[in-house]
Structure formats: structure tokens, C-alpha cells
Scaffold this active site. Structure first.
Site, PDB file in Angstrom:
ATOM      1  N   HIS A 484       0.867  -1.178   0.000  1.00  0.00           N
ATOM      2  CA  HIS A 484       0.000   0.000   0.000  1.00  0.00           C
ATOM      3  C   HIS A 484       0.902   1.225   0.000  1.00  0.00           C
ATOM      4  O   HIS A 484       1.691   1.437   0.912  1.00  0.00           O
ATOM      5  CB  HIS A 484      -0.916   0.029   1.226  1.00  0.00           C
ATOM      6  N   CYS A 485       0.779   2.034  -1.038  1.00  0.00           N
ATOM      7  CA  CYS A 485       1.685   3.170  -1.224  1.00  0.00           C
ATOM      8  C   CYS A 485       1.007   4.468  -0.803  1.00  0.00           C
ATOM      9  O   CYS A 485       0.027   4.884  -1.429  1.00  0.00           O
ATOM     10  CB  CYS A 485       2.115   3.259  -2.686  1.00  0.00           C
ATOM     11  N   PRO A 486       1.501   5.133   0.247  1.00  0.00           N
ATOM     12  CA  PRO A 486       0.887   6.396   0.664  1.00  0.00           C
ATOM     13  C   PRO A 486       1.090   7.520  -0.342  1.00  0.00           C
ATOM     14  O   PRO A 486       0.346   8.493  -0.341  1.00  0.00           O
ATOM     15  CB  PRO A 486       1.591   6.702   1.995  1.00  0.00           C
ATOM     16  N   ASN A 490      -3.113   4.579  -2.516  1.00  0.00           N
ATOM     17  CA  ASN A 490      -3.788   3.420  -3.091  1.00  0.00           C
ATOM     18  C   ASN A 490      -2.882   2.204  -2.932  1.00  0.00           C
ATOM     19  O   ASN A 490      -1.679   2.333  -2.696  1.00  0.00           O
ATOM     20  CB  ASN A 490      -4.084   3.655  -4.575  1.00  0.00           C
TER      21      ASN A 490
END
Length: 737
Positions: A484-486, A490
Site C-alpha cells: 500500500h503506497c501512501p 492506493n
């Protein structure tokens, strides 16, 4: 609601008479058939443990003649011999009414249970001091495969023991979510009560099992049901003091002012149970004051702050102002004043964002869980584009046409792939349309011996495809989950992994081109008439003062180049191995620990060296949903520590420190998805999905063949060396977002 059964680990808390509800008697479907001490999870239950006197008497019986011991240890041939010799029947009972099926069930002897049932054993026979069925015995030991077998053979899930507990109550007290899922799909009334009016939801709240509380509420349990004393699930959650349970009940509309028969509200119960801090924190999380009333903002912004859609836009756009303010201050003030002024301004503007987060929707209470970080990148991208179009391009388009053309292309590609990665469905595993479909999937998994956290998601109620993972931030299972990439707010998964890699690759190239263009642009500007600098020499001063704003912005962009370069390198290596970040973490956790690799990959992929913060626990599986954990412990991190993680500063020290501790490199385990470097890269870059446009959900290539990760449940048979991922079924050493 106390329990004297140590084997179920029930918590005794406070003086229940003060709550207006007397505690039920000892929970136990077996009465004296419950060992006085907690046995290990894999330990069998001995006969002498249940009744020492009888155990001593049995010591004189040869093992081959002791039907109960044979049932306990699962010796089917020995049991068959006893039946053939007509010495016992499958329905033999001892003086307490306990049958061999009881012993086989509690000791998880599946083959013995099946044999006894085939031999005519009564599946609903009651025995022990608590008059419990074999299914109840198995349920209290969390042997849900045994429970499923007994239910298939006609076990009645609504039967109760002498204390009024049915199998649903006993399973809830034990705290296993998978057993509870199985039972709820047997059409047991979700709000069925025990003799004192306690529902399963009340037991889950009292025991402090947020996973079970969530499961009951999603199944339709009444959040405001009352027991004989007038206590609601919210009252019982405050007895335990589990914050996640209290939060979940308030989310589902639990009455914050409900009174017991003694007139006690949840606030009063919290005071008596010393859980007032939990109560106040839960109220604050959902925008209520200490009295339980909705907070009224003096500025009239309460309704705006509570609007998730509006706050999402605010958190995304607010960093645009922060980036501009920081760059403007550094470029327009003397350096001695600029740096402290910039820090004060940035922290002040961030404090505004944190204040808004603290008053906003509960899921936005932590700034890193908002679109704030994606806004930091978007703001930087916007100001670079703005500065380029209105300042750099007019000066350099004639002197550097090729460089301008390349930068325009890569800037456009970066913007496109960034937006697409951010808004695209990352590969959410489709949810099932009905409970009948869920029941069919559960039955199929039982038949395949795969009903566990590896193959079934309790939160989504779906079968988990291989390479998938449940993301707590997105609240969905993601096929071929990478991380999960801040920075894009997303998940990165099967659908957008290639777009994400293209985004960071184009960004890497674009930054290099922008830096070169900036120097060409500055060199083309006229020198200032009277340059004045206090620190740098006259030549450098002449260069800097030509367009300080653009140079400061260029410096900020170069800082981003650090983590972007690391991320691109990690992703390219993982592509060559056909491996995701999640699998990288997981593969290195199975008795093959590479601390520096884990810290490095976790930081560049998810902004932190902490596997928990990255959503990647030590086993890579996330919290174990089979174990209904209590309230998690939250570590408080200061602002500087958070930003050092996000910028990769702590990663440098973690990599250097852990690298010194790493032992000799071991042989890497085999990766079942790897087809060699060339084929892996070809599968990733040359699959049929369009580069510009939406791909078929879950579609990808593996070994040159089109597959769908949304429906891939079997491990590819072909095995090749490489990668860092071996087992798709490992035990999670944690408890168990």
C-alpha cells in the site's frame, strides 16, 4: 459475565453486582471434562486430566481394552477390533455420559470421529457434568474441521449445555473467527441468547475480540440488545475496556445513553470499570464530546470537517500550499531567517492538517492514512510543471529543443501514470454476491482442507487467490498485492503494478531532465546587477540569485530522487524475480532473515522501515484473523521520526546497522512463480494489457500464458530457482492492522 473456565481464557473483571447483571456460571460445555489448566494448542486432553480418580482407575485397564484412550489417541484399527469383538459399541458411555466421540472430538482426531460416526455414534450425545455434545467439546478447542464434520453428520448447533450455552456462544468465548464464520453460515440466529440473555455479540465485546464484534455486526447482530440486567454490548465492551470493540459498536449505532435496570449508562459503567479513558477516546474518535453529544464547532465547520469526501480533497490539496510556501520563503528571505521561518511555516501548516485530521472522519485521524502524502507529491509535480511552462520553457525552447521535448514527454507520462495508479482499481478481489455463495466457497475449502487464513478472508468473506493480501487501509483483498503506497494513496496490485512502475521510472528520468533544463535555464538568464550573499562566494551567488525560486524547487526535486532511485531499483529486481514486495517480506521471514533487505524494501515501498506500518508483518500475512485479538498497542511517533522514515533517512541507518548483523548469504528458496529473468521481464512488460488504458481485472502473464490473479488458487507446478518466496502456507508467529 464472568467465567471460571481457564481453558477458554475468560477474563474476570470487577464486581458484576454493581452492573446490575450477575455473572453466569462457569462457561464450559464439558463441566469436569475441562482440564483445570490451559493445555498447549497441540496437546491432547488426557483422561486423568479430566477426572484424576477415574484416570487412576483406568491405569489398570490395558490400552487395547480402553475405548476412551483409544478414541483419544485416534487408533482406528484398535477401535475397529473392539467393535469386531463386540466388546463395545460406538455409543458406549461412561458414568458421566461421555462417549468415545467426545474424546476423539476434543483431541482433534478427525479420522477417529469419522469412523465412529460411520459406526453409528450419536452425534448429539450429551455428556459430562455440563451435559455437552461432542461438537461443543471440539468448539472449545477450536477444532473447526471436527465441528464441520459433526455438523455435516447432523449435529444440532442450537443444542445447549446445562448452563444454556450453545455452540455459537462457546465458539465466541474461544475467540476463533473461522469457527464463528462456519457456525454463522449454519443459519444459527445471530442474536440467540444464553440463560442470562447474553448474545454472542455481548460475549465478543466482553472478551475484547474486535474481529468477532465486527463479524457479528456485519452479520446483522443487534447493537442495542439487552440482557437480563439491561446491559447492552456497549456496556460489556466497556467492562473489558477494548477500544476497537467500543469504536466498532459506536460505528454501528450503539446507544451511548442506554441505561441498565439500575439506571447506569455506558459512561457510568466505564467509570466503575476504570475504562473512562477508553470511553472518552472512542467518543472523540467519532466526533462526540465527553457527554456523548455531537461536538458543535464554534466556527461552524463541524459538518464540513466530518464530510469524508470534502476532507479527502482538503488533505490532497493542502500540501500544494505547503510546498509553495516553503519554496517561496527559502527563495525570498535571507538564509539566516529563511530556514527557521520555513520550518515554522511548514510545521504550522502541517499542524492545521493534523488538527483537521483530529476533528475529521475516524479513518483520517492519522495523517498518514489521508491523501496528504499523495498531495505532497502532486503539489511538487504541479509547481514543477507550472514553473517549467511559464519560466523555463520560454527561455530554453530554442536553445534546448530536444531536452524540452523529452522533458515534456516524461512529465506527461509521469502525470498520466501517477493519476492512473492512484485512481485505478489495484486488483480488488471481487466479493461474493450472497451468503449462499459464501457457504458454497466455505464448503469447498473444507473439502480441500484449505479453510484457513491463507485461503479465506474473514473480512471480505471471499476465497483468497494466491499472491493476494487483505489491505486494512483499503479494507479489501488485493490480487497480487505488492504494497500500500501512501504516495498514491492506493494499493499497488495486479491491475496497477505496471502503471506504478512506469510512473516511478518516468519520474526518475523526468527529474534528471528537469535538473539539466534548470541549469540551462539559469545560465541563459542575465546576471543580477548587484549580487549580495553572506555565505557563498560571488560566482555562486551570481548563479543562485538569477532565479532562486526555481533553484530551490530543483533542490526539492533532487531530494525526491533519493527514494525514487531506491524504489525503482527494488521494483526492477523484484520484476526480474517475478516477486512482489509483500512476497519479498514474507519469503525472508521463514527462518531466513535478511534484516537489511526487509528494512530497505519496506521503507522505499511503503515509506517506513517498520513492517507493521507497511502492512507487512514478520510473516507477511498481516494479523491472523483466526485469533480475535484485543486492542492493539499503538506506538507514538514524533513528527521528525515520521518524516525521517518517509524520506528514507532511517532506512540508511537501518540498512547499515542490520547489514553488519546479516550472516553469510544462504541459498535463496525457490520461487514457484519465477520463470527465469528473461521470461519474468517479458511477462511483466509484454502482457496483452494496454499501457494506456484499463486492463482486464486480474489479468496477467505467467510463463508466457495468460492467467487471472483474481481466480488463481493453485500454485504453478513448475519451479525455478530465484526470488525470495517459497511457501504459500506458513504459520504466522504473531497473535494476531
Amino acid at each position: 459475565m464472568s467465567s471460571g473456565n481457564s481453558s477458554t481464557g475468560t477474563h474476570t473483571n470487577g464486581n458484576f453486582a454493581t452492573l446490575g447483571s450477575s455473572p453466569p456460571s462457569a462457561v464450559g460445555g464439558k463441566g469436569r471434562a475441562i482440564p483445570p489448566k490451559v493445555t498447549h494448542e497441540d496437546a491432547s486432553v488426557e483422561l486423568k486430566t479430566m477426572n484424576p480418580e477415574r484416570g487412576a482407575a483406568r491405569g489398570s485397564i490395558p490400552l487395547g481394552e480402553d475405548i476412551m484412550q483409544i478414541a483419544r489417541i485416534g487408533e482406528v484399527p484398535a477401535m475397529q477390533r473392539l467393535f469386531d469383538e463386540k466388546k463395545f459399541s460406538a455409543n458406549h458411555k461412561d458414568e458421566e455420559g461421555i462417549t468415545p466421540l467426545h474424546w476423539a472430538a476434543i483431541n482433534n482426531q478427525y479420522a477417529m470421529c469419522k469412523f465412529l460416526l460411520d459406526s453409528g455414534a450419536d452425534v448429539n450425545a450429551k455428556g459430562g457434568e455440563s451435559v455437552a455434545t461432542p461438537a461443543m467439546w471440539a468448539a472449545q478447542r477450536c477444532h473447526y474441521y471436527i465441528v464441520h464434520l459433526l455438523l455435516q453428520r447432523g449435529a444440532d448447533p442450537l443444542l445447549t449445555d446445562v448452563q444454556g450455552y450453545n455452540i455459537l456462544h462457546l465458539a465466541t468465548i474461544d475467540g476463533n473467527a473461522f469457527l464463528l464464520v462456519l457456525l454463522l453460515h449454519q443459519e444459527i440466529p445471530v442474536d440467540v441468547v444464553d440463560q442470562q440473555g447474553h448474545t454472542g455479540l455481548m460475549w465478543a465485546a466482553y472478551k475484547g475480540y474486535p474481529a468477532l464484534v465486527d463479524l457479528f455486526l456485519r452479520w446483522g447482530a443487534h447493537a442495542n440488545a439487552v440482557d437480563e440486567g439491561g446491559l447492552t454490548p456497549l456496556h460489556w465492551a466497556l467492562v473489558k475496556g477494548s477500544l476497537p470493540c467500543v469504536l466498532k459498536l459506536i460505528e454501528y449505532g450503539a446507544d451511548k445513553f442506554a441505561k441498565t435496570r439500575d439506571g447506569k449508562t455506558p459512561a457510568v459503567v466505564a467509570g466503575e470499570m476504570n475504562t473512562t479513558r477508553v470511553w472518552y477516546r472512542a467518543l472523540d474518535e467519532y466526533g462526540y464530546d465527553l457527554d456523548g453529544n455531537a461536538k458543535v464547532s464554534s466556527s461552524g465547520l463541524a459538518s464540513w470537517v466530518r464530510n469524508k469526501s470534502l476532507m479527502s480533497k482538503f488533505f490532497f490539496l493542502w500540501p500544494f500550499a505547503i510546498v509553495f510556501a516553503a519554496v517561496w520563503i527559502l527563495s525570498n528571505m535571507v538564509v539566516y531567517a529563511a530556514i527557521p521561518m520555513m520550518l515554522v511555516t511548514v510545521f504550522g501548516l502541517q499542524w492545521v492538517a493534523q488538527k483537521a485530521a483530529s476533528q475529521g472522519p475516524s479513518e483520517y485521524r492519522i495523517l498518514q492514512k489521508t491523501p496528504y502524502l499523495s498531495g505532497v507529491f502532486a503539489g511538487s509535480l504541479f509547481w514543477v510543471g507550472f514553473r517549467y511552462v511559464f519560466y523555463v520553457l520560454p527561455v530554453t525552447y530554442s536553445t534546448s529543443p530536444i531536452l524540452n521535448g523529452l522533458f515534456a514527454i516524461f512529465f506527461s507520462l509521469t502525470t498520466y501514470f501517477y493519476i492512473y495508479s492512484m485512481v485505478e482499481d489495484p486488483g480488488f478481489v471481487p466479493k461474493l454476491g450472497s451468503r449462499n455463495q459464501q457457504r458454497a466457497v466455505i464448503t469447498e475449502l473444507f473439502e480441500q482442507w484449505k479453510f484457513d487464513e491463507e485461503n479465506f478472508c474473514v473480512s471480505c468473506m471471499v476465497r483468497r487467490p494466491l499472491r493476494s493480501k487483505h489491505c486494512k487501509r483499503c479494507a479489501r483483498c488485493v490480487a497480487k498485492h505488492d504494497h500500500h503506497c501512501p504516495w498514491i494513496d492506493n494499493c499497488v496490485g495486479a491491475n496497477n503494478l505496471r502503471h506504478f512502475v512506469l510512473y516511478i521510472t518516468c519520474l526518475e528520468v523526468g527529474i534528471v531532465l528537469f535538473v539539466q533544463l534548470t541549469f540551462n535555464y539559469i545560465n541563459s538568464l542575465p546576471a543580477p546587477a548587484q549580487p549580495q550573499c553572506n555565505i557563498i562566494n560571488e560566482t555562486l551567488c551570481d548563479f543562485v540569485l538569477r532565479d532562486t525560486f526555481t533553484l530551490v524547487l530543483d533542490l526539492w526535486v533532487c531530494i525526491q530522487l533519493v527514494w525514487i532511485t531506491m524504489l525503482v531499483a527494488v521494483q526492477m529486481i523484484q520484476i526480474s524475480r517475478n516477486q512482489t514486495t509483500y512476497e519479498n517480506m514474507r519469503g525472508h521471514s521463514v527462518d531466513r532473515s535478511y534484516p537489511s533487505s526487509r528494512a530497505f524494501a519496506s521503507a522505499v515501498a511503503a515509506g517506513t522501515t517498520s513492517l507493521n506500518a507497511a502492512g507487512l508483518t514478520s510473516s507477511g500475512q498481516g494479523p491472523n484473523p483466526a485469533l480475535a485479538q484485543g486492542a492493539p498497542r499503538h506506538r507514538k511517533h514524533g513528527c521528525l521520526q515520521q518524516w525521517s522514515s518517509l524520506l528514507g533517512i532511517d532506512t540508511f541507518f537501518a540498512t547499515a546497522r542490520d547489514g553488519l548483523r546479516d550472516g553469510p548469504r544462504a541459498v535463496r528458496p525457490k520461487n514457484p512463480f519465477s520463470r527465469g529473468v528473461v521470461t519474468n521481464c517479458r511477462d511483466f512488460w509484454c502482457d496483452p494489457a494496454p499501457y494506456f488504458g484499463k486492463r482486464e481485472p486480474g489479468a496477467a502473464m505467467l510463463g508466457g500464458e495468460v492467467i487471472n490473479y483474481n481466480r488463481m488458487y493453485e500454485t504453478p507446478s513448475r519451479m525455478h530457482s530465484g526470488g525470495g518466496y517459497q511457501s504459500l502456507s506458513v504459520e504466522d508467529p504473531e497473535q494476531g492492522v
